[in-house]
Each structure stands twice: as C-alpha cells, then as structure tokens.
Design an enzyme around this catalytic site. Structure first.
Site: not given
Ligand code: NAP
Length: 303
Positions: A103, A182, A250
């Site tokens: 994002n 966005k 968020s």
């Molecule tokens: P999230 O649930 O926090 O997941 C991020 C993942 O990345 C975690 O599992 C974390 O691992 C992993 N990670 C971080 N550093 C890493 C590394 N060095 N090696 C391997 N894995 C690593 O985040 P999310 O909600 O999916 O969001 C991801 C992106 O999508 C963000 O930018 C968000 O704004 C965007 N987004 C999300 C949504 C939504 O609804 N969730 C919607 C639109 C956009 P750990 O589990 O070990 O901490």
C-alpha cells in the site's frame, strides 16, 4: 512456474491459498528457520471465507534456500518490503518478475531499484484480509486487484493463472495514477481516523478539515504530474467516507492493535514529495505532525 510468496501474512496467505487450490505450484518464503518450523507445526495455511475454513498444505522454505525464483509475490508491509527482497535477491533469475502488493508509495521504487532489471508489476488492491492467527487469514472483503507496469504496457502471460485462481484482477495501463489516487484517499482519511479515534463515517463531523486536506492533496497530485489522479478527489473522498462509514481504516486498526503503521508510505510520502517541490501544504503537514505525535505517545514507530 512456481509462485514464490514473500510474506505469509494476511494477503500472502490469501493469494497463496487461492493459487494453490487452483492446482498451481506455490511456495511460501519464511524469514528464518523459526518461522518455518512454526509453519510446519501448523501443517499449512488456512483461509476462512464466508465462515468456512479451508486448509492448504502449501510448500514453504526459508529465504536462504537455494531454489531459483522466477515469479515472486511480495506480500510484506511497505516498511519491510525492500529488506525482505534483499534476502532473496541472489535467488532471482535473469527473467524474474515481481508483483508488489504494498500500500502507499515509496516502497515500490526502492524494491524496483534493488532488483533492476527484473520486471516489477505494481498492484493496487481493494481486497481485504486479516490475520486471525499465524498462517490463518480471513478473507474479509471482496475487491479488485489492479496490476500494471509503468515501464512496459504488455501484460504478463500469467494473468490467466490469476483468472483460473478466482483472483479478481484487471491489467491497468495507468497504474501510477491508481496508486497516487489511492495514496490521496488514504492521506485524506486514515490519519484523521486515528487523530479523531473514529470509524471512517465519523469524519462526516469534520467536513472543513477533510475539504482542506483534499484541496492540498489535489495541488500536490497536480504538481507531481498526476492531474488525472486529482480529478474530483474531494467528491470521491466523501463517497468513500459514506460507503465505508462503519469501517475502521487500516491505520486506525494498526494503531488500536498496537501495530506499526505504514505512515511513511502514506502521509509521510506525501509530505516529502511536497517539500521536494517547495510546496507549502499546511493542513497536510499539521495532520502528519499530529499523527507522528500520536504514534509516539503510544510508543509506536512514527516512521
Ligand atoms: P501482514 O499480515 O502483516 O503480513 C506481512 C507478512 O510479511 C508477515 O507474515 C511477515 O512475517 C512477513 N515478512 C516481513 N518481513 C519478512 C521477511 N524479511 N521475510 C519473510 N517474510 C517477512 O500484512 P498484510 O496485511 O498482508 O499487508 C501486506 C501489504 O499489503 C501492506 O502494504 C498492506 O498495506 C497491503 N494491503 C493489505 C490489505 C489487507 O487487507 N490486509 C489490503 C490491501 C493492501 P511474520 O509473520 O514473520 O511477521
């Protein structure tokens, strides 16, 4: 061709589960052996849709595995993306393609510069998912994934695999416009929901503040050669506030759960862009400064 998924969080699990159930080869990349062991202990990932749980024993490996990577979905938070990609950089093949789901703005250019000349496809997603437990994602909101490449308009041939997986998507020839639009929506809504501690609909109580922010953001977008993204911004912000009145943004959710926000890639990015252009945007700067203070007061990172 294997889909490597970097970041087994909400979106990473949502994408991996749908690709895997379509019979496509998927491998999750874990940051270290401890996270891989936890995943193996869980026996796979789970996706909860409409209250129904499905289990997918998707393959997983650590980032320092030696298997080459040709197709990489980067599903980390914006602040982790570049460092995470650095961990697997040496595994990328010469013709590797990356899909960046982050994002906001700022992380994409960092990753693209690091992996150049590998192709980076930028995504803007309105799907919603959250992590109920480790490796367990709830698909909370149907939406759309716009994908595009500012440097190359030809769509990749794997879009058919997304279609086969039931992942709603469109190829966008103006992905930068979508990302800037966005960004502006997020800048106008998210920080205020934290500062006023309210749902999106609560911003209807602050029409002057919302309008002032929208005016400044329109000025910024136009100055950044993003006039299309500035079109009717205020009207769309008001529409989003009404349509999502019951939702918490968020950023509000991150703060209320004590999690780090993506502030540097939202209002932080906008303020830096304005400073670079010597544009004075006092409302935006004040809201950003208040947000920084509010995060620090809660002991959360303010970058
Ligand atoms: P999230 O649930 O926090 O997941 C991020 C993942 O990345 C975690 O599992 C974390 O691992 C992993 N990670 C971080 N550093 C890493 C590394 N060095 N090696 C391997 N894995 C690593 O985040 P999310 O909600 O999916 O969001 C991801 C992106 O999508 C963000 O930018 C968000 O704004 C965007 N987004 C999300 C949504 C939504 O609804 N969730 C919607 C639109 C956009 P750990 O589990 O070990 O901490």
């Amino acid at each position: 061709m294997t889909w490597h998924v970097l970041g087994a969080g909400s979106l990473g699990c949502l994408w991996a589960a749908r690709l895997a159930r379509a019979g496509l080869p998927v491998t999750l990349l874990m940051r270290n052996q401890q996270r891989l062991d936890a995943y193996l202990q869980a026996g796979g990932l789970s996706l909860i849709e409409n209250g129904q749980r499905s289990h997918y024993p998707v393959a997983a490996q650590t980032c320092d595995h030696s298997q080459p990577i040709s197709r990489l979905l980067v599903a980390c938070k914006a602040y982790d993306a570049e460092a995470a990609v650095a961990q697997i950089e040496s595994r990328l093949t010469a013709d590797a393609e990356l899909i960046l789901l982050q994002n906001g703005l700022g992380s994409q250019s960092g990753v693209s510069a690091r992996v150049a000349p590998a192709r980076c496809i930028l995504a803007s997603s309105t799907e919603g998912a959250f992590r109920q437990n480790d490796f367990e994602a709830v698909f909370a909101g149907q939406g759309q994934n716009w994908l595009g490449d500012p440097l190359e308009q030809t769509p990749p041939d794997w879009l058919s695999e997304l279609a086969a997986s039931g992942i709603a998507h469109s190829w966008s020839t103006d992905i930068n416009t979508r990302l800037w639009r966005k960004l502006a929506l997020n800048c106008a809504i998210n920080p205020l929901t934290v500062l006023h501690d309210c749902r999106n609909g609560g911003l209807e109580q602050y029409p002057q503040q919302v309008m002032a922010l929208c005016n400044e953001l329109s000025t910024l977008l136009t100055a950044c050669d993003q006039a299309d993204a500035a079109q009717d911004l205020h009207q769309q912000v008001l529409q989003v506030i009404r349509a999502t009145a019951q939702n918490y943004s968020s950023m509000h959710q991150d703060v209320s759960h004590g999690r780090r926000t993506e502030i540097s890639y939202i209002s932080g990015y906008a303020c830096t862009a304005a400073q670079r252009l010597n544009l004075a945007l006092p409302h935006l700067e004040a809201v950003h400064a208040q947000l920084v203070q509010a995060l620090e007061a809660r002991g959360l990172p303010s970058r």
